[in-house]
Design a protein around this motif. Structure first.
Motif, PDB file in Angstrom:
ATOM      1  N   ASN A 155       1.049  52.316 125.079  1.00 27.27           N
ATOM      2  CA  ASN A 155       1.979  52.609 126.365  1.00 27.27           C
ATOM      3  C   ASN A 155       0.418  52.933 127.267  1.00 27.27           C
ATOM      4  O   ASN A 155       0.434  52.074 128.361  1.00 27.27           O
ATOM      5  CB  ASN A 155       3.557  52.734 126.437  1.00 27.27           C
ATOM      6  N   GLU A 156       0.182  53.635 127.044  1.00 27.76           N
ATOM      7  CA  GLU A 156      -0.748  53.908 127.688  1.00 27.76           C
ATOM      8  C   GLU A 156      -1.428  55.447 127.243  1.00 27.76           C
ATOM      9  O   GLU A 156      -0.962  55.537 126.047  1.00 27.76           O
ATOM     10  CB  GLU A 156      -0.357  55.213 128.948  1.00 27.76           C
ATOM     11  N   SER A 215      -5.346  45.724 124.254  1.00 28.96           N
ATOM     12  CA  SER A 215      -4.360  45.796 124.316  1.00 28.96           C
ATOM     13  C   SER A 215      -3.214  45.179 125.502  1.00 28.96           C
ATOM     14  O   SER A 215      -2.673  44.876 125.128  1.00 28.96           O
ATOM     15  CB  SER A 215      -3.940  47.195 124.086  1.00 28.96           C
ATOM     16  N   ILE A 216      -4.118  45.521 126.747  1.00 30.11           N
ATOM     17  CA  ILE A 216      -2.778  44.348 127.424  1.00 30.11           C
ATOM     18  C   ILE A 216      -3.491  42.790 128.029  1.00 30.11           C
ATOM     19  O   ILE A 216      -2.713  42.504 128.039  1.00 30.11           O
ATOM     20  CB  ILE A 216      -3.722  45.127 128.944  1.00 30.11           C
ATOM     21  N   ARG A 217      -4.646  42.684 127.490  1.00 32.19           N
ATOM     22  CA  ARG A 217      -4.546  41.341 126.837  1.00 32.19           C
ATOM     23  C   ARG A 217      -4.280  40.986 126.140  1.00 32.19           C
ATOM     24  O   ARG A 217      -4.575  39.524 126.044  1.00 32.19           O
ATOM     25  CB  ARG A 217      -5.921  40.943 127.122  1.00 32.19           C
ATOM     26  N   TYR A 238       0.156  45.422 117.343  1.00 27.53           N
ATOM     27  CA  TYR A 238       2.110  44.985 118.563  1.00 27.53           C
ATOM     28  C   TYR A 238       3.101  45.212 117.809  1.00 27.53           C
ATOM     29  O   TYR A 238       3.489  44.582 117.115  1.00 27.53           O
ATOM     30  CB  TYR A 238       1.834  43.872 118.601  1.00 27.53           C
ATOM     31  N   ARG A 253      -7.184  50.386 125.406  1.00 32.84           N
ATOM     32  CA  ARG A 253      -6.303  49.830 126.242  1.00 32.84           C
ATOM     33  C   ARG A 253      -6.527  48.289 126.981  1.00 32.84           C
ATOM     34  O   ARG A 253      -5.426  47.992 127.016  1.00 32.84           O
ATOM     35  CB  ARG A 253      -7.100  50.934 127.667  1.00 32.84           C
ATOM     36  N   ASN A 254      -7.996  47.771 127.521  1.00 29.67           N
ATOM     37  CA  ASN A 254      -8.521  46.667 127.477  1.00 29.67           C
ATOM     38  C   ASN A 254      -7.470  45.419 126.417  1.00 29.67           C
ATOM     39  O   ASN A 254      -6.959  44.516 127.349  1.00 29.67           O
ATOM     40  CB  ASN A 254      -9.585  47.031 128.432  1.00 29.67           C
ATOM     41  N   ARG A 310       4.487  43.002 122.297  1.00 32.65           N
ATOM     42  CA  ARG A 310       3.928  44.185 123.220  1.00 32.65           C
ATOM     43  C   ARG A 310       3.421  45.138 122.544  1.00 32.65           C
ATOM     44  O   ARG A 310       3.539  45.049 121.409  1.00 32.65           O
ATOM     45  CB  ARG A 310       6.008  44.834 123.624  1.00 32.65           C
ATOM     46  N   PRO A 311       2.182  45.333 123.093  1.00 29.95           N
ATOM     47  CA  PRO A 311       0.889  46.842 122.566  1.00 29.95           C
ATOM     48  C   PRO A 311       2.266  48.032 122.361  1.00 29.95           C
ATOM     49  O   PRO A 311       2.969  48.628 122.710  1.00 29.95           O
ATOM     50  CB  PRO A 311       0.402  46.841 123.515  1.00 29.95           C
TER      51      PRO A 311
END
Length: 134
Positions: A77-78, A17-19, A65, A14-15, A73-74
């Motif tokens: 999403n969650e 993909s957000i970064r 992405y 998660r981290n 955009r990854p």
């Protein structure tokens, strides 16, 4: 020392993909490898590779992405841990159906192995709900 290796791996994915990182490194375990394999089959990640560094094993995960104009955009999403060491969540075969109207996936640990929700439903098995991804 990590108590919940699944939650640690999910948080790292998660981290990263957000970064916007291309690759992230996860601690190795058979169940984490099974989860990552399902993520690859469902198209949430590009690929993964098990590597050894000294006497430790790791899983290098290449994240996926989508191109959205100039930004990337990854695809994930969650991604969320459902069943935790302090509170285990189990679902029967009738309770495991579609998630997010088919746009998401629930990963379930069953007697037939770690399976995505659609395959567990097709096989008619329930089990511990490990995580959800969409």
């Amino acid at each position: 020392m990590v108590n919940d290796i699944i939650a640690d791996s999910i948080t790292r994915i998660r981290n990263a993909s957000i970064r916007g990182q291309e690759v992230t490194k996860l601690l190795y375990s058979k169940i984490v490898e099974a989860i990552v394999k399902i993520l690859q089959e469902k198209g949430y990640i590009e690929s993964y590779k098990v590597v050894e560094e000294g006497n430790k094993k790791f899983i290098n995960v290449v994240l996926k992405y989508e191109e959205a104009g100039k930004k990337k955009r990854p695809v994930i999403n969650e991604i969320k841990r459902i069943s935790k060491p302090g509170r285990r969540i189990y679902k029967g075969k009738d309770e495991i159906k579609r998630f997010k109207n088919g746009y998401g996936t629930i990963i379930v640990s069953t007697s037939k192995g770690v399976l995505p929700n659609d395959e567990a439903y097709r096989l008619g098995v329930g089990g511990e709900v490990l995580c959800s991804v969409w």
